[in-house]
Design a protein around this motif. Structure first.
Motif, PDB file in Angstrom:
ATOM      1  N   GLU A 104       0.651  -1.159   0.207  1.00  0.00           N
ATOM      2  CA  GLU A 104       0.121   0.347   0.065  1.00  0.00           C
ATOM      3  C   GLU A 104       0.794   1.163   0.074  1.00  0.00           C
ATOM      4  O   GLU A 104       0.599   2.133  -0.566  1.00  0.00           O
ATOM      5  N   ARG A 105       1.729   1.193   0.702  1.00  0.00           N
ATOM      6  CA  ARG A 105       2.894   2.380   0.700  1.00  0.00           C
ATOM      7  C   ARG A 105       3.506   2.622  -0.759  1.00  0.00           C
ATOM      8  O   ARG A 105       3.527   3.755  -1.168  1.00  0.00           O
ATOM      9  N   PHE A 106       3.747   1.496  -1.354  1.00  0.00           N
ATOM     10  CA  PHE A 106       4.345   1.640  -2.797  1.00  0.00           C
ATOM     11  C   PHE A 106       3.334   2.029  -3.529  1.00  0.00           C
ATOM     12  O   PHE A 106       3.714   3.123  -4.336  1.00  0.00           O
ATOM     13  N   LEU A 107       2.004   1.605  -3.772  1.00  0.00           N
ATOM     14  CA  LEU A 107       1.032   2.136  -4.514  1.00  0.00           C
ATOM     15  C   LEU A 107       0.864   3.670  -4.386  1.00  0.00           C
ATOM     16  O   LEU A 107       0.323   4.211  -5.059  1.00  0.00           O
ATOM     17  N   GLN A 108       0.475   4.074  -2.957  1.00  0.00           N
ATOM     18  CA  GLN A 108       0.398   5.507  -2.686  1.00  0.00           C
ATOM     19  C   GLN A 108       1.388   6.570  -3.045  1.00  0.00           C
ATOM     20  O   GLN A 108       1.415   7.217  -3.769  1.00  0.00           O
ATOM     21  N   ARG A 109       2.714   5.951  -3.219  1.00  0.00           N
ATOM     22  CA  ARG A 109       4.074   6.442  -3.835  1.00  0.00           C
ATOM     23  C   ARG A 109       3.790   6.715  -5.249  1.00  0.00           C
ATOM     24  O   ARG A 109       4.013   7.830  -5.838  1.00  0.00           O
ATOM     25  N   VAL A 110       3.455   5.619  -6.036  1.00  0.00           N
ATOM     26  CA  VAL A 110       3.282   5.542  -7.412  1.00  0.00           C
ATOM     27  C   VAL A 110       2.244   6.545  -7.735  1.00  0.00           C
ATOM     28  O   VAL A 110       2.777   7.501  -8.735  1.00  0.00           O
ATOM     29  N   ARG A 111       1.142   6.727  -7.113  1.00  0.00           N
ATOM     30  CA  ARG A 111       0.029   7.490  -7.530  1.00  0.00           C
ATOM     31  C   ARG A 111       0.506   9.140  -7.375  1.00  0.00           C
ATOM     32  O   ARG A 111       0.041   9.947  -8.164  1.00  0.00           O
ATOM     33  N   GLN A 112       1.329   9.355  -6.267  1.00  0.00           N
ATOM     34  CA  GLN A 112       2.060  10.647  -6.076  1.00  0.00           C
ATOM     35  C   GLN A 112       2.770  10.806  -7.090  1.00  0.00           C
ATOM     36  O   GLN A 112       2.856  12.451  -7.412  1.00  0.00           O
ATOM     37  N   ILE A 113       3.496  10.394  -7.502  1.00  0.00           N
ATOM     38  CA  ILE A 113       4.836  10.729  -8.553  1.00  0.00           C
ATOM     39  C   ILE A 113       4.411  10.584 -10.077  1.00  0.00           C
ATOM     40  O   ILE A 113       5.323  11.060 -10.846  1.00  0.00           O
ATOM     41  N   VAL A 114       3.360   9.745 -10.423  1.00  0.00           N
ATOM     42  CA  VAL A 114       3.392   9.293 -11.808  1.00  0.00           C
ATOM     43  C   VAL A 114       3.198  10.548 -12.652  1.00  0.00           C
ATOM     44  O   VAL A 114       3.642  10.662 -13.889  1.00  0.00           O
ATOM     45  N   ASN A 115       2.647  11.539 -12.109  1.00  0.00           N
ATOM     46  CA  ASN A 115       2.397  12.719 -12.963  1.00  0.00           C
ATOM     47  C   ASN A 115       3.412  13.862 -12.843  1.00  0.00           C
ATOM     48  O   ASN A 115       3.140  15.276 -13.078  1.00  0.00           O
ATOM     49  N   GLN A 116       4.347  13.768 -11.744  1.00  0.00           N
ATOM     50  CA  GLN A 116       5.282  14.874 -11.501  1.00  0.00           C
ATOM     51  C   GLN A 116       6.152  15.238 -12.910  1.00  0.00           C
ATOM     52  O   GLN A 116       6.290  14.306 -13.719  1.00  0.00           O
ATOM     53  N   PRO A 117       6.560  16.550 -12.999  1.00  0.00           N
ATOM     54  CA  PRO A 117       7.208  16.958 -14.108  1.00  0.00           C
ATOM     55  C   PRO A 117       8.349  16.126 -14.619  1.00  0.00           C
ATOM     56  O   PRO A 117       8.791  16.154 -15.550  1.00  0.00           O
ATOM     57  N   ASP A 118       9.144  15.852 -13.390  1.00  0.00           N
ATOM     58  CA  ASP A 118      10.547  15.220 -13.722  1.00  0.00           C
ATOM     59  C   ASP A 118      10.355  13.681 -14.333  1.00  0.00           C
ATOM     60  O   ASP A 118      11.249  13.196 -14.423  1.00  0.00           O
ATOM     61  N   LEU A 119       9.221  13.087 -14.423  1.00  0.00           N
ATOM     62  CA  LEU A 119       8.893  11.819 -15.050  1.00  0.00           C
ATOM     63  C   LEU A 119       8.181  12.038 -16.278  1.00  0.00           C
ATOM     64  O   LEU A 119       8.332  11.387 -17.314  1.00  0.00           O
ATOM     65  N   LEU A 120       7.192  13.127 -16.315  1.00  0.00           N
ATOM     66  CA  LEU A 120       6.456  13.191 -17.572  1.00  0.00           C
ATOM     67  C   LEU A 120       7.420  13.408 -18.837  1.00  0.00           C
ATOM     68  O   LEU A 120       6.961  13.325 -19.995  1.00  0.00           O
ATOM     69  N   HIS A 121       8.723  14.016 -18.708  1.00  0.00           N
ATOM     70  CA  HIS A 121       9.310  14.541 -19.667  1.00  0.00           C
ATOM     71  C   HIS A 121       9.792  12.962 -20.463  1.00  0.00           C
ATOM     72  O   HIS A 121      10.440  12.867 -21.409  1.00  0.00           O
ATOM     73  N   ARG A 122       9.401  12.048 -19.759  1.00  0.00           N
ATOM     74  CA  ARG A 122       9.886  10.643 -20.435  1.00  0.00           C
ATOM     75  C   ARG A 122       8.894  10.106 -21.251  1.00  0.00           C
ATOM     76  O   ARG A 122       9.021   9.151 -22.112  1.00  0.00           O
ATOM     77  N   ASP A 123       7.831  10.715 -21.500  1.00  0.00           N
ATOM     78  CA  ASP A 123       6.697  10.564 -22.460  1.00  0.00           C
ATOM     79  C   ASP A 123       7.413  10.711 -23.878  1.00  0.00           C
ATOM     80  O   ASP A 123       8.006  11.761 -24.064  1.00  0.00           O
ATOM     81  N   GLN A 124       7.143   9.984 -24.836  1.00  0.00           N
ATOM     82  CA  GLN A 124       7.889  10.045 -26.170  1.00  0.00           C
ATOM     83  C   GLN A 124       6.711   9.852 -27.273  1.00  0.00           C
ATOM     84  O   GLN A 124       5.742   9.029 -27.061  1.00  0.00           O
ATOM     85  N   LEU A 125       6.800  10.731 -28.567  1.00  0.00           N
ATOM     86  CA  LEU A 125       5.894  10.457 -29.519  1.00  0.00           C
ATOM     87  C   LEU A 125       6.190   9.038 -30.035  1.00  0.00           C
ATOM     88  O   LEU A 125       7.303   8.564 -30.117  1.00  0.00           O
TER      89      LEU A 125
END
Length: 270
Positions: A104-125
């Motif tokens: 549960e702690r892992f899942l909560q953390r994933v939901r918190q960071i999945v949309n953070q700017p430092d990860l969003l840049h990993r999306d590619q066309l």
């Protein structure tokens, strides 16, 4: 619902996340409703990085408390295969060595960071997307983006890649978590709103046709709920075997393959 004309240099998306270009395309008889994550953008690197970071942070938390976790970091191929088969996130955590409250702690953390700017840049066309959108537009098809992605994120990526001009309308979510949870009823409501606008904009509604393109069961179910044919793509977060369970009208590898099919279908109809 707000409707805003936009210039080529500024594309605001007013709440509730709706965009319409200046062009009305009233003579267009074929409209393609297209999802964003999967067909347009590859999110696999971001999701895997979120998994890695969440697992590492939970491990550090427990180590600071004196407990060593025997974790097993899945490879990206292993992780993405499980996501494509829609393995529940708690099962992914379990296979990574987490137990009980650790999950549960892992899942909560994933939901918190999945949309953070430092990860969003990993999306590619996705490969070939610009060509596919250009061809669909050149063949007179009207393109409408229908996505559970937060409208600000979708806007930023489309502007970055210079793709926003291909879409006559964009319907998005005002919830940053909506795309992650991928609820079919939410997608269906967005598509119904988009279809209502489409039907009011075409000159001869009885002669018009439409398609829904996406990479998940939510896209297929939304298309089926609104009585339009669906094209499921296997380049996203669901495998072909999983998508087949929902009986889409067609299954293709990516947007390029789907575009070839739509252009061919249009030529046969003509």
């Amino acid at each position: 619902m707000a409707k805003t004309a936009v210039s080529s240099s500024e594309q605001p998306y007013p709440n509730p996340c709706f965009y319409r270009s200046d062009a009305q395309h009233r003579s267009v008889q074929t409209t393609v409703f297209c999802d964003f994550d999967g067909p347009i953008v590859d999110v696999s690197d971001r999701y895997y990085s979120t998994y890695q970071q969440g697992l590492s942070e939970v491990k550090s938390i427990y180590e600071a408390e004196g407990e060593i976790l025997p974790l097993v970091m899945l490879s990206k191929a292993q992780f993405w295969q499980m996501k494509q088969e829609r393995t529940p996130d708690p099962e992914i955590a379990l296979r990574s060595g987490l137990r009980g409250q650790q999950i549960e702690r892992f899942l909560q953390r994933v939901r918190q960071i999945v949309n953070q700017p430092d990860l969003l840049h990993r999306d590619q066309l996705q490969p070939g997307v610009r060509w596919a959108l250009s061809l669909l537009q050149a063949r007179g098809m009207r393109l409408v983006l229908v996505t559970l992605r937060c409208q600000q994120q979708a806007e930023s990526i489309l502007q970055h890649y210079g793709l926003i001009q291909f879409f006559s309308e964009i319907y998005g979510s005002d919830n940053q978590q909506a795309a992650y949870f991928n609820q079919a009823d939410h997608k269906t409501q967005l598509l119904k709103t988009a279809i209502a606008s489409w039907q009011s904009s075409v000159r001869f509604p009885e002669a018009a046709s439409a398609w829904m393109i996406g990479d998940t069961e939510a896209d297929i179910l939304a298309g089926q709920a609104t009585d339009i044919p669906t094209i499921a793509l296997t380049c996203g977060i669901r495998s072909q075997n999983y998508l087949q369970r929902f009986q889409p009208t067609h299954i293709h590898a990516d947007l390029v393959a789907a575009t070839h099919y739509l252009v061919k279908t249009q030529a046969i109809a003509a």
